[in-house]
Design a protein around this motif. Structure first.
Motif: not given
Length: 304
Positions: A40-46, A128-130, A165-168
Protein backbone atom coordinates in the motif's frame (compact mmCIF):
# COMPACT_ATOMS: atom_id res chain seq x y z
CA UNK A 1 37.69 -49.10 24.08
CA UNK A 2 36.72 -47.72 27.48
CA UNK A 3 34.37 -44.80 27.30
CA UNK A 4 33.27 -42.31 29.93
CA UNK A 5 31.41 -39.03 29.97
CA UNK A 6 30.23 -36.29 32.27
CA UNK A 7 26.50 -35.60 32.06
CA UNK A 8 24.79 -32.23 32.11
CA UNK A 9 21.46 -31.15 33.48
CA UNK A 10 19.40 -28.97 31.12
CA UNK A 11 16.52 -27.09 32.72
CA UNK A 12 13.27 -25.66 31.34
CA UNK A 13 13.21 -27.41 27.90
CA UNK A 14 9.43 -26.92 27.61
CA UNK A 15 9.77 -23.20 28.30
CA UNK A 16 12.25 -22.93 25.45
CA UNK A 17 9.74 -24.54 23.07
CA UNK A 18 6.88 -22.32 24.23
CA UNK A 19 8.97 -19.20 23.71
CA UNK A 20 9.67 -20.31 20.15
CA UNK A 21 5.99 -20.94 19.43
CA UNK A 22 5.03 -17.52 20.77
CA UNK A 23 7.75 -15.88 18.67
CA UNK A 24 6.52 -17.73 15.57
CA UNK A 25 2.99 -16.40 16.11
CA UNK A 26 4.23 -12.82 16.59
CA UNK A 27 6.33 -12.93 13.44
CA UNK A 28 3.47 -14.29 11.33
CA UNK A 29 1.36 -11.30 12.44
CA UNK A 30 4.20 -8.86 11.68
CA UNK A 31 4.91 -10.40 8.26
CA UNK A 32 1.30 -10.22 7.08
CA UNK A 33 0.92 -6.63 8.32
CA UNK A 34 4.17 -5.47 6.72
CA UNK A 35 3.50 -7.13 3.36
CA UNK A 36 0.10 -5.42 3.14
CA UNK A 37 1.54 -2.14 4.42
CA UNK A 38 4.55 -2.30 2.09
CA UNK A 39 2.36 -2.82 -0.96
CA UNK A 40 0.00 0.00 0.00
CA UNK A 41 2.74 2.46 0.98
CA UNK A 42 5.21 1.52 -1.76
CA UNK A 43 8.04 1.21 0.80
CA UNK A 44 10.83 -1.16 -0.23
CA UNK A 45 12.39 -1.04 3.23
CA UNK A 46 9.07 -2.14 4.73
CA UNK A 47 8.75 -4.96 2.20
CA UNK A 48 12.37 -5.96 2.85
CA UNK A 49 11.61 -6.03 6.57
CA UNK A 50 8.58 -8.20 5.79
CA UNK A 51 10.76 -10.57 3.77
CA UNK A 52 13.19 -10.76 6.65
CA UNK A 53 10.28 -11.43 9.01
CA UNK A 54 9.08 -14.23 6.75
CA UNK A 55 12.55 -15.77 6.91
CA UNK A 56 12.25 -15.40 10.70
CA UNK A 57 9.06 -17.44 10.67
CA UNK A 58 10.74 -20.22 8.70
CA UNK A 59 13.87 -20.13 10.85
CA UNK A 60 11.85 -20.23 14.07
CA UNK A 61 9.83 -23.20 12.79
CA UNK A 62 13.10 -24.97 11.90
CA UNK A 63 14.51 -24.12 15.33
CA UNK A 64 11.39 -25.43 17.07
CA UNK A 65 11.43 -28.72 15.13
CA UNK A 66 15.16 -29.14 15.81
CA UNK A 67 14.60 -28.39 19.50
CA UNK A 68 11.97 -31.13 19.69
CA UNK A 69 14.05 -33.64 17.71
CA UNK A 70 17.11 -33.09 19.92
CA UNK A 71 15.14 -34.47 22.88
CA UNK A 72 14.32 -37.79 21.19
CA UNK A 73 16.04 -40.85 22.60
CA UNK A 74 18.88 -42.66 20.85
CA UNK A 75 18.19 -46.06 19.27
CA UNK A 76 20.11 -48.92 17.69
CA UNK A 77 20.04 -47.27 14.27
CA UNK A 78 20.42 -43.72 15.65
CA UNK A 79 23.01 -44.19 18.37
CA UNK A 80 23.48 -40.44 18.84
CA UNK A 81 19.76 -39.77 18.57
CA UNK A 82 19.03 -36.38 16.99
CA UNK A 83 21.63 -34.44 18.95
CA UNK A 84 22.86 -32.65 15.83
CA UNK A 85 19.42 -31.43 14.77
CA UNK A 86 19.94 -28.04 16.41
CA UNK A 87 23.35 -27.59 14.76
CA UNK A 88 21.80 -28.30 11.35
CA UNK A 89 19.05 -25.78 12.15
CA UNK A 90 21.64 -23.16 13.06
CA UNK A 91 23.47 -23.80 9.77
CA UNK A 92 20.27 -23.52 7.72
CA UNK A 93 19.15 -20.36 9.52
CA UNK A 94 22.52 -18.67 9.14
CA UNK A 95 22.55 -19.50 5.44
CA UNK A 96 19.01 -18.13 5.11
CA UNK A 97 20.10 -14.81 6.65
CA UNK A 98 22.76 -14.39 3.98
CA UNK A 99 20.45 -15.41 1.11
CA UNK A 100 17.80 -12.92 2.25
CA UNK A 101 20.51 -10.24 2.48
CA UNK A 102 21.59 -10.83 -1.14
CA UNK A 103 17.97 -10.50 -2.32
CA UNK A 104 17.60 -7.24 -0.40
CA UNK A 105 20.81 -5.82 -1.87
CA UNK A 106 19.50 -6.51 -5.38
CA UNK A 107 16.16 -4.82 -4.62
CA UNK A 108 17.86 -1.81 -3.01
CA UNK A 109 20.08 -1.24 -6.07
CA UNK A 110 17.03 -1.35 -8.36
CA UNK A 111 15.18 1.16 -6.15
CA UNK A 112 18.22 3.48 -6.19
CA UNK A 113 18.01 3.44 -9.99
CA UNK A 114 14.23 3.93 -10.00
CA UNK A 115 13.23 5.93 -6.89
CA UNK A 116 9.56 6.02 -5.81
CA UNK A 117 7.44 8.06 -3.43
CA UNK A 118 6.51 6.30 -0.20
CA UNK A 119 3.45 6.58 2.06
CA UNK A 120 5.52 7.23 5.15
CA UNK A 121 2.85 7.33 7.87
CA UNK A 122 1.99 3.66 7.32
CA UNK A 123 5.70 2.81 7.36
CA UNK A 124 6.07 4.52 10.75
CA UNK A 125 3.20 2.66 12.43
CA UNK A 126 4.13 -0.75 11.06
CA UNK A 127 7.78 -0.31 12.01
CA UNK A 128 6.64 0.45 15.56
CA UNK A 129 4.65 -2.80 15.52
CA UNK A 130 7.79 -4.65 14.39
CA UNK A 131 9.90 -3.08 17.14
CA UNK A 132 7.47 -4.06 19.90
CA UNK A 133 6.76 -7.60 18.68
CA UNK A 134 10.35 -8.49 17.82
CA UNK A 135 11.60 -6.85 20.99
CA UNK A 136 9.36 -9.14 23.02
CA UNK A 137 10.60 -12.20 21.12
CA UNK A 138 14.23 -11.14 21.60
CA UNK A 139 13.62 -10.83 25.34
CA UNK A 140 12.09 -14.32 25.49
CA UNK A 141 14.96 -16.02 23.64
CA UNK A 142 17.92 -14.06 25.04
CA UNK A 143 18.72 -16.42 27.93
CA UNK A 144 18.78 -19.59 25.80
CA UNK A 145 20.75 -17.83 23.04
CA UNK A 146 23.78 -17.59 25.32
CA UNK A 147 24.23 -21.35 25.56
CA UNK A 148 22.61 -22.90 22.48
CA UNK A 149 23.65 -22.41 18.84
CA UNK A 150 20.18 -23.20 17.48
CA UNK A 151 18.50 -20.72 19.82
CA UNK A 152 21.21 -18.18 19.02
CA UNK A 153 20.38 -18.46 15.31
CA UNK A 154 16.70 -17.78 16.06
CA UNK A 155 17.66 -14.96 18.41
CA UNK A 156 19.88 -13.33 15.77
CA UNK A 157 17.06 -13.43 13.23
CA UNK A 158 14.78 -11.63 15.67
CA UNK A 159 17.41 -9.19 16.91
CA UNK A 160 18.35 -8.10 13.39
CA UNK A 161 14.67 -7.74 12.54
CA UNK A 162 14.10 -5.52 15.58
CA UNK A 163 17.05 -3.35 14.57
CA UNK A 164 15.77 -3.30 10.98
CA UNK A 165 12.40 -2.05 12.26
CA UNK A 166 14.23 0.74 14.10
CA UNK A 167 15.94 1.67 10.85
CA UNK A 168 12.63 1.60 8.96
CA UNK A 169 11.09 3.83 11.63
CA UNK A 170 13.88 6.39 11.25
CA UNK A 171 13.48 6.20 7.47
CA UNK A 172 9.72 6.70 7.75
CA UNK A 173 10.22 9.83 9.87
CA UNK A 174 12.79 11.25 7.44
CA UNK A 175 10.46 10.60 4.50
CA UNK A 176 7.46 12.07 6.34
CA UNK A 177 9.10 15.31 7.41
CA UNK A 178 11.91 15.86 4.88
CA UNK A 179 10.74 13.88 1.77
CA UNK A 180 14.08 12.04 1.77
CA UNK A 181 12.80 9.05 -0.21
CA UNK A 182 16.33 7.89 -1.10
CA UNK A 183 16.61 6.85 2.55
CA UNK A 184 14.29 3.89 1.84
CA UNK A 185 16.70 1.90 -0.42
CA UNK A 186 19.68 3.08 1.65
CA UNK A 187 18.16 1.54 4.79
CA UNK A 188 17.36 -1.63 2.86
CA UNK A 189 21.02 -1.89 1.85
CA UNK A 190 22.15 -1.26 5.43
CA UNK A 191 19.79 -3.96 6.74
CA UNK A 192 21.12 -6.44 4.16
CA UNK A 193 24.77 -5.79 5.02
CA UNK A 194 24.00 -6.18 8.71
CA UNK A 195 22.30 -9.53 8.03
CA UNK A 196 25.45 -10.77 6.31
CA UNK A 197 27.58 -9.54 9.20
CA UNK A 198 25.38 -11.31 11.79
CA UNK A 199 24.93 -14.53 9.84
CA UNK A 200 28.54 -15.12 8.79
CA UNK A 201 30.02 -16.08 12.17
CA UNK A 202 27.13 -18.41 12.98
CA UNK A 203 27.43 -20.05 9.56
CA UNK A 204 31.15 -20.63 10.11
CA UNK A 205 30.66 -21.95 13.67
CA UNK A 206 27.91 -24.40 12.70
CA UNK A 207 29.91 -25.55 9.66
CA UNK A 208 32.91 -26.34 11.89
CA UNK A 209 30.72 -28.50 14.15
CA UNK A 210 29.11 -30.34 11.23
CA UNK A 211 32.55 -30.98 9.70
CA UNK A 212 33.81 -32.45 13.00
CA UNK A 213 36.53 -29.82 13.34
CA UNK A 214 38.31 -29.57 16.68
CA UNK A 215 36.86 -26.63 18.69
CA UNK A 216 39.02 -23.50 18.41
CA UNK A 217 39.52 -23.37 22.18
CA UNK A 218 41.13 -26.82 22.30
CA UNK A 219 44.78 -27.38 21.37
CA UNK A 220 45.49 -31.00 20.44
CA UNK A 221 49.24 -30.73 21.07
CA UNK A 222 48.64 -29.46 24.61
CA UNK A 223 46.39 -32.42 25.41
CA UNK A 224 48.87 -34.90 23.96
CA UNK A 225 51.66 -33.34 26.04
CA UNK A 226 49.57 -33.60 29.23
CA UNK A 227 48.81 -37.29 28.69
CA UNK A 228 52.42 -38.04 27.75
CA UNK A 229 53.54 -36.75 31.15
CA UNK A 230 51.87 -39.74 32.83
CA UNK A 231 54.82 -42.07 33.72
CA UNK A 232 53.38 -45.28 32.29
CA UNK A 233 52.38 -43.70 28.97
CA UNK A 234 54.78 -44.27 26.07
CA UNK A 235 52.88 -42.61 23.24
CA UNK A 236 49.56 -40.90 22.45
CA UNK A 237 48.41 -41.25 18.85
CA UNK A 238 45.41 -41.52 16.54
CA UNK A 239 43.74 -38.54 18.25
CA UNK A 240 40.30 -37.24 17.25
CA UNK A 241 38.55 -34.35 19.01
CA UNK A 242 35.20 -33.05 17.84
CA UNK A 243 32.08 -31.27 19.06
CA UNK A 244 28.88 -33.29 18.71
CA UNK A 245 26.53 -30.47 19.70
CA UNK A 246 26.37 -27.53 22.09
CA UNK A 247 26.88 -29.72 25.17
CA UNK A 248 29.17 -32.55 24.13
CA UNK A 249 32.84 -32.52 23.15
CA UNK A 250 34.32 -35.92 22.34
CA UNK A 251 37.89 -37.21 22.35
CA UNK A 252 39.13 -40.56 21.19
CA UNK A 253 42.76 -41.63 21.13
CA UNK A 254 45.10 -44.62 21.26
CA UNK A 255 47.59 -44.80 24.12
CA UNK A 256 50.66 -47.03 23.89
CA UNK A 257 51.89 -48.05 27.38
CA UNK A 258 55.47 -48.81 28.43
CA UNK A 259 54.46 -52.07 30.11
CA UNK A 260 51.65 -54.57 29.87
CA UNK A 261 49.58 -52.99 32.67
CA UNK A 262 46.50 -54.51 34.29
CA UNK A 263 43.04 -53.33 33.31
CA UNK A 264 42.51 -52.05 36.86
CA UNK A 265 45.65 -49.93 36.53
CA UNK A 266 44.42 -48.55 33.23
CA UNK A 267 41.09 -47.58 34.82
CA UNK A 268 42.94 -45.41 37.35
CA UNK A 269 44.88 -43.69 34.56
CA UNK A 270 41.70 -43.24 32.53
CA UNK A 271 39.97 -41.50 35.44
CA UNK A 272 42.96 -39.18 35.77
CA UNK A 273 42.85 -38.33 32.05
CA UNK A 274 39.10 -37.74 31.85
CA UNK A 275 39.11 -35.49 34.92
CA UNK A 276 42.00 -33.44 33.53
CA UNK A 277 40.34 -33.07 30.12
CA UNK A 278 36.96 -32.18 31.55
CA UNK A 279 38.20 -29.60 34.04
CA UNK A 280 40.65 -27.84 31.70
CA UNK A 281 39.12 -28.32 28.24
CA UNK A 282 35.44 -29.13 28.76
CA UNK A 283 35.81 -32.53 27.04
CA UNK A 284 33.06 -34.65 28.55
CA UNK A 285 33.19 -37.82 26.41
CA UNK A 286 36.50 -39.73 26.41
CA UNK A 287 37.27 -42.91 24.46
CA UNK A 288 40.76 -44.38 25.00
CA UNK A 289 42.10 -47.48 23.28
CA UNK A 290 44.96 -48.93 25.40
CA UNK A 291 47.80 -50.64 23.54
CA UNK A 292 51.07 -52.42 24.32
CA UNK A 293 53.56 -53.08 21.54
CA UNK A 294 50.91 -52.87 18.82
CA UNK A 295 52.21 -52.24 15.29
CA UNK A 296 50.20 -49.26 14.07
CA UNK A 297 50.84 -45.65 13.14
CA UNK A 298 52.13 -43.66 16.11
CA UNK A 299 51.32 -40.29 14.56
CA UNK A 300 49.15 -37.96 16.64
CA UNK A 301 46.85 -37.35 13.69
CA UNK A 302 46.08 -40.33 11.45
CA UNK A 303 44.04 -40.11 8.27
CA UNK A 304 41.48 -42.90 8.74
Amino acid sequence: MPHTHHSHNHSHPDLKGRNLIFSIFLNIVITVAQVIGGIISGSLSLLSDALHNFSDVLSLIISYIANRLSKKNASTNKTFGYKRAEIIAAFVNAGALIVVAIILIKEAIERFMHPQDVESSLVIWLSLLGIVANGLSVFLLKKDADSNMNMRSAYLHLLTDMLASFAVLIGGLLMAYFQMYWVDPLLTLAIALYLIYMGYDLLIDSTKVLMLFTPDTIKVKEIVAIINKIPSVKNVHHVHIWQLNEDEVHLEAHIDFNTDIKLSEFDIILEQIEEELYQNYGINHVNIQPEFGKCDSKNVIVQD
